[in-house]
Design a protein around this motif. Structure first.
Motif, PDB file in Angstrom:
ATOM      1  N   TYR A 204       0.838  -1.202   0.000  1.00 47.16           N
ATOM      2  CA  TYR A 204       0.000   0.000   0.000  1.00 47.16           C
ATOM      3  C   TYR A 204       0.875   1.255   0.000  1.00 47.16           C
ATOM      4  CZ  TYR A 204      -3.245   3.579   1.655  1.00 47.16           C
ATOM      5  OH  TYR A 204      -3.980   4.729   1.782  1.00 47.16           O
ATOM      6  N   ALA A 205       1.918   1.260   0.855  1.00 46.26           N
ATOM      7  CA  ALA A 205       2.808   2.417   0.923  1.00 46.26           C
ATOM      8  C   ALA A 205       3.521   2.644  -0.405  1.00 46.26           C
ATOM      9  CB  ALA A 205       3.811   2.230   2.051  1.00 46.26           C
ATOM     10  N   LYS A 206       3.926   1.567  -1.054  1.00 49.44           N
ATOM     11  CA  LYS A 206       4.593   1.697  -2.347  1.00 49.44           C
ATOM     12  C   LYS A 206       3.644   2.292  -3.388  1.00 49.44           C
ATOM     13  CE  LYS A 206       7.186  -0.805  -5.886  1.00 49.44           C
ATOM     14  NZ  LYS A 206       7.752  -2.122  -6.320  1.00 49.44           N
ATOM     15  N   ALA A 207       2.404   1.830  -3.372  1.00 46.25           N
ATOM     16  CA  ALA A 207       1.424   2.362  -4.319  1.00 46.25           C
ATOM     17  C   ALA A 207       1.227   3.859  -4.101  1.00 46.25           C
ATOM     18  CB  ALA A 207       0.103   1.612  -4.179  1.00 46.25           C
ATOM     19  N   LEU A 208       1.219   4.294  -2.843  1.00 46.74           N
ATOM     20  CA  LEU A 208       1.111   5.722  -2.556  1.00 46.74           C
ATOM     21  C   LEU A 208       2.313   6.485  -3.097  1.00 46.74           C
ATOM     22  CD1 LEU A 208      -0.142   5.949   1.141  1.00 46.74           C
ATOM     23  CD2 LEU A 208      -1.440   6.454  -0.927  1.00 46.74           C
ATOM     24  N   ALA A 209       3.516   5.923  -2.905  1.00 48.13           N
ATOM     25  CA  ALA A 209       4.729   6.585  -3.383  1.00 48.13           C
ATOM     26  C   ALA A 209       4.714   6.706  -4.904  1.00 48.13           C
ATOM     27  CB  ALA A 209       5.959   5.811  -2.918  1.00 48.13           C
ATOM     28  N   VAL A 210       4.274   5.655  -5.581  1.00 44.84           N
ATOM     29  CA  VAL A 210       4.183   5.689  -7.045  1.00 44.84           C
ATOM     30  C   VAL A 210       3.171   6.744  -7.489  1.00 44.84           C
ATOM     31  CG1 VAL A 210       3.475   4.368  -9.076  1.00 44.84           C
ATOM     32  CG2 VAL A 210       4.933   3.304  -7.342  1.00 44.84           C
ATOM     33  N   GLU A 211       2.045   6.791  -6.794  1.00 47.41           N
ATOM     34  CA  GLU A 211       1.009   7.770  -7.122  1.00 47.41           C
ATOM     35  C   GLU A 211       1.516   9.192  -6.891  1.00 47.41           C
ATOM     36  OE1 GLU A 211      -3.649   8.646  -5.905  1.00 47.41           O
ATOM     37  OE2 GLU A 211      -2.743   6.699  -5.434  1.00 47.41           O
ATOM     38  N   ALA A 212       2.269   9.394  -5.813  1.00 43.66           N
ATOM     39  CA  ALA A 212       2.835  10.716  -5.545  1.00 43.66           C
ATOM     40  C   ALA A 212       3.813  11.125  -6.648  1.00 43.66           C
ATOM     41  CB  ALA A 212       3.529  10.720  -4.187  1.00 43.66           C
ATOM     42  N   GLU A 213       4.601  10.181  -7.126  1.00 45.08           N
ATOM     43  CA  GLU A 213       5.554  10.480  -8.201  1.00 45.08           C
ATOM     44  C   GLU A 213       4.825  10.870  -9.481  1.00 45.08           C
ATOM     45  OE1 GLU A 213       8.945   8.154 -10.827  1.00 45.08           O
ATOM     46  OE2 GLU A 213       8.738   7.643  -8.691  1.00 45.08           O
ATOM     47  N   ARG A 214       3.727  10.194  -9.771  1.00 46.71           N
ATOM     48  CA  ARG A 214       2.949  10.527 -10.966  1.00 46.71           C
ATOM     49  C   ARG A 214       2.315  11.909 -10.842  1.00 46.71           C
ATOM     50  NH1 ARG A 214       0.071   4.581 -11.468  1.00 46.71           N
ATOM     51  NH2 ARG A 214       1.807   3.518 -12.527  1.00 46.71           N
ATOM     52  N   ALA A 215       1.886  12.247  -9.622  1.00 45.77           N
ATOM     53  CA  ALA A 215       1.244  13.541  -9.405  1.00 45.77           C
ATOM     54  C   ALA A 215       2.264  14.682  -9.381  1.00 45.77           C
ATOM     55  CB  ALA A 215       0.464  13.519  -8.096  1.00 45.77           C
ATOM     56  N   MET A 216       3.483  14.409  -8.908  1.00 52.73           N
ATOM     57  CA  MET A 216       4.519  15.440  -8.776  1.00 52.73           C
ATOM     58  C   MET A 216       5.838  14.917  -9.341  1.00 52.73           C
ATOM     59  SD  MET A 216       3.611  16.711  -4.882  1.00 52.73           S
ATOM     60  CE  MET A 216       3.360  15.023  -4.308  1.00 52.73           C
ATOM     61  N   PRO A 217       5.910  14.652 -10.633  1.00 54.70           N
ATOM     62  CA  PRO A 217       7.092  14.003 -11.203  1.00 54.70           C
ATOM     63  C   PRO A 217       8.381  14.811 -11.076  1.00 54.70           C
ATOM     64  CG  PRO A 217       5.641  14.819 -12.936  1.00 54.70           C
ATOM     65  CD  PRO A 217       4.887  14.947 -11.654  1.00 54.70           C
ATOM     66  N   ARG A 218       8.279  16.116 -10.964  1.00 52.28           N
ATOM     67  CA  ARG A 218       9.489  16.934 -10.825  1.00 52.28           C
ATOM     68  C   ARG A 218       9.982  16.992  -9.390  1.00 52.28           C
ATOM     69  NH1 ARG A 218       8.398  22.245 -14.730  1.00 52.28           N
ATOM     70  NH2 ARG A 218       8.102  21.073 -16.689  1.00 52.28           N
ATOM     71  N   LEU A 219       9.180  16.477  -8.465  1.00 52.25           N
ATOM     72  CA  LEU A 219       9.505  16.618  -7.055  1.00 52.25           C
ATOM     73  C   LEU A 219       9.705  15.296  -6.333  1.00 52.25           C
ATOM     74  CD1 LEU A 219       9.848  18.663  -4.751  1.00 52.25           C
ATOM     75  CD2 LEU A 219       7.370  18.558  -4.382  1.00 52.25           C
ATOM     76  N   VAL A 220       9.039  14.227  -6.792  1.00 45.95           N
ATOM     77  CA  VAL A 220       8.989  12.962  -6.042  1.00 45.95           C
ATOM     78  C   VAL A 220       9.608  11.832  -6.843  1.00 45.95           C
ATOM     79  CG1 VAL A 220       7.450  11.226  -5.002  1.00 45.95           C
ATOM     80  CG2 VAL A 220       6.929  13.666  -4.778  1.00 45.95           C
ATOM     81  N   VAL A 221      10.282  10.938  -6.133  1.00 48.84           N
ATOM     82  CA  VAL A 221      10.765   9.688  -6.710  1.00 48.84           C
ATOM     83  C   VAL A 221      10.441   8.576  -5.717  1.00 48.84           C
ATOM     84  CG1 VAL A 221      13.110   9.984  -5.752  1.00 48.84           C
ATOM     85  CG2 VAL A 221      12.750   8.500  -7.736  1.00 48.84           C
ATOM     86  N   HIS A 222      10.040   7.415  -6.238  1.00 46.90           N
ATOM     87  CA  HIS A 222       9.686   6.316  -5.332  1.00 46.90           C
ATOM     88  C   HIS A 222      10.746   5.227  -5.309  1.00 46.90           C
ATOM     89  CE1 HIS A 222       8.518   4.003  -8.938  1.00 46.90           C
ATOM     90  NE2 HIS A 222       8.527   2.938  -8.151  1.00 46.90           N
ATOM     91  N   ARG A 223      11.757   5.366  -6.168  1.00 41.65           N
ATOM     92  CA  ARG A 223      12.839   4.379  -6.199  1.00 41.65           C
ATOM     93  C   ARG A 223      14.070   4.928  -5.493  1.00 41.65           C
ATOM     94  NH1 ARG A 223      13.319   2.989 -12.415  1.00 41.65           N
ATOM     95  NH2 ARG A 223      12.568   5.149 -12.565  1.00 41.65           N
ATOM     96  N   MET A 224      14.839   4.009  -4.895  1.00 42.55           N
ATOM     97  CA  MET A 224      15.989   4.408  -4.097  1.00 42.55           C
ATOM     98  C   MET A 224      17.223   4.726  -4.941  1.00 42.55           C
ATOM     99  SD  MET A 224      17.607   2.400  -0.792  1.00 42.55           S
ATOM    100  CE  MET A 224      15.996   2.213  -0.042  1.00 42.55           C
ATOM    101  N   THR A 225      17.193   4.424  -6.222  1.00 41.19           N
ATOM    102  CA  THR A 225      18.341   4.625  -7.098  1.00 41.19           C
ATOM    103  C   THR A 225      18.927   6.028  -6.930  1.00 41.19           C
ATOM    104  OG1 THR A 225      17.273   3.147  -8.688  1.00 41.19           O
ATOM    105  CG2 THR A 225      19.151   4.460  -9.473  1.00 41.19           C
TER     106      THR A 225
END
Length: 295
Positions: free
Chosen positions: A190-211
């Protein structure tokens, strides 16, 4: 001679109380112990019934840092311990559970950060916390973390989940919520899905991968700390950083009003006044009636 103090009937040997742990401010080990003793009313409920990992820094943050998960040698027999599961290939570990003030003072004398899992020792197969660790990659700062946190707050609220913010005590922000009825794996998903959704909503600000190559200038929404084996810095723990900063609960008004990186730097010396003004801002997490099932 090592001084002996009595705490609620337990005799505890305290060592090197004049030792300066944080040279930049002169903050000593004695002041660290005083902090934990006077903050215990707020801190202990967030440690109680949870296996505790110690990130020890006996010579200060600039000295050697090392994690202690198993019960340390010399642990008094009156300190509660519990067997906790590890991977299926390993035998259970025996870890410390800090249930009372004497145990907290004994542990603080080791000079440590306190880290806990997102489950209780009596029910290790069920997560009772959801955690999102917002970690800024330079030149992003906690100001950007606050922007992401406000988005996540609204998104969690849409699922009926109330989030509570605290500083990481370093450069980021943590969001915690009370959950029930889910495994750590389900909570991680669930937390990962939220992180992915946040990245889609704010692609210039959020990343969900640790790379690491993806993280400069962005906020990494670390969902992985919901894994059963992972731990997160507990509310009110002092961090092994350049300054004696606390992983401190903050109000959503403070998050919304954050305009500079130093604005949410909360020092150990600040906590007594904050507790007088606000009480324990994360107290609602302790009420199991507030826990919700994940959608």
């Amino acid at each position: 001679m090592t001084p002996i103090t009595e705490v609620e009937g337990r005799r505890i040997a305290l060592s090197n109380l004049e030792k300066v742990l944080y040279p930049e401010t002169g903050f000593t080990k004695g002041e660290l112990l005083h902090y934990y003793a006077t903050t215990a009313t707020a801190l202990l409920p967030h440690l109680r019934d949870r296996a505790v990992s110690f990130l020890r820094y006996p010579d200060g943050p600039e000295g050697q840092l090392f994690f202690t998960k198993n019960v340390p040698p010399g642990t008094p027999d009156w300190v509660t311990t519990a067997e906790v599961p590890r991977s299926s290939a390993d035998s259970p570990a025996r870890m410390v559970v800090l249930q009372d003030l004497p145990s907290l003072v004994w542990a603080a004398n080791l000079v440590t950060e306190f880290h806990t899992h997102q489950w209780l020792v009596r029910s290790p197969l069920e997560a009772d916390r959801l955690v999102l660790d917002l970690d800024p990659g330079a030149p992003a700062t906690i100001v950007h973390c606050c922007e992401v946190a406000l988005w996540l707050r609204e998104r969690l609220a849409a699922d009926g989940i109330e989030a509570y913010p605290k500083t990481a005590g370093s450069k980021g922000l943590h969001l915690l919520a009370a959950v029930r009825g889910s495994s750590s794996e389900r909570t991680s998903d669930y937390a990962k899905a939220l992180a992915v959704e946040a990245e889609r909503a704010m692609p210039r600000l959020v990343v969900h991968r640790m790379t690491k190559s993806l993280r400069p200038g962005k906020v990494f929404v670390d969902w992985s700390q919901n894994a059963a084996r992972k731990t997160t810095a507990a509310p009110y723990t002092v961090r092994a950083r350049r300054l004696p900063l606390v992983s401190a609960p903050v109000t959503w008004e403070e998050v919304a009003g954050c305009r500079s990186p130093g604005q949410l730097e909360i020092h150990a010396e600040d906590m007594a006044a904050r507790l007088r003004d606000h009480g324990d801002l994360m107290e609602p997490l302790l009420d199991r009636r507030s826990a919700v099932q994940l959608p």
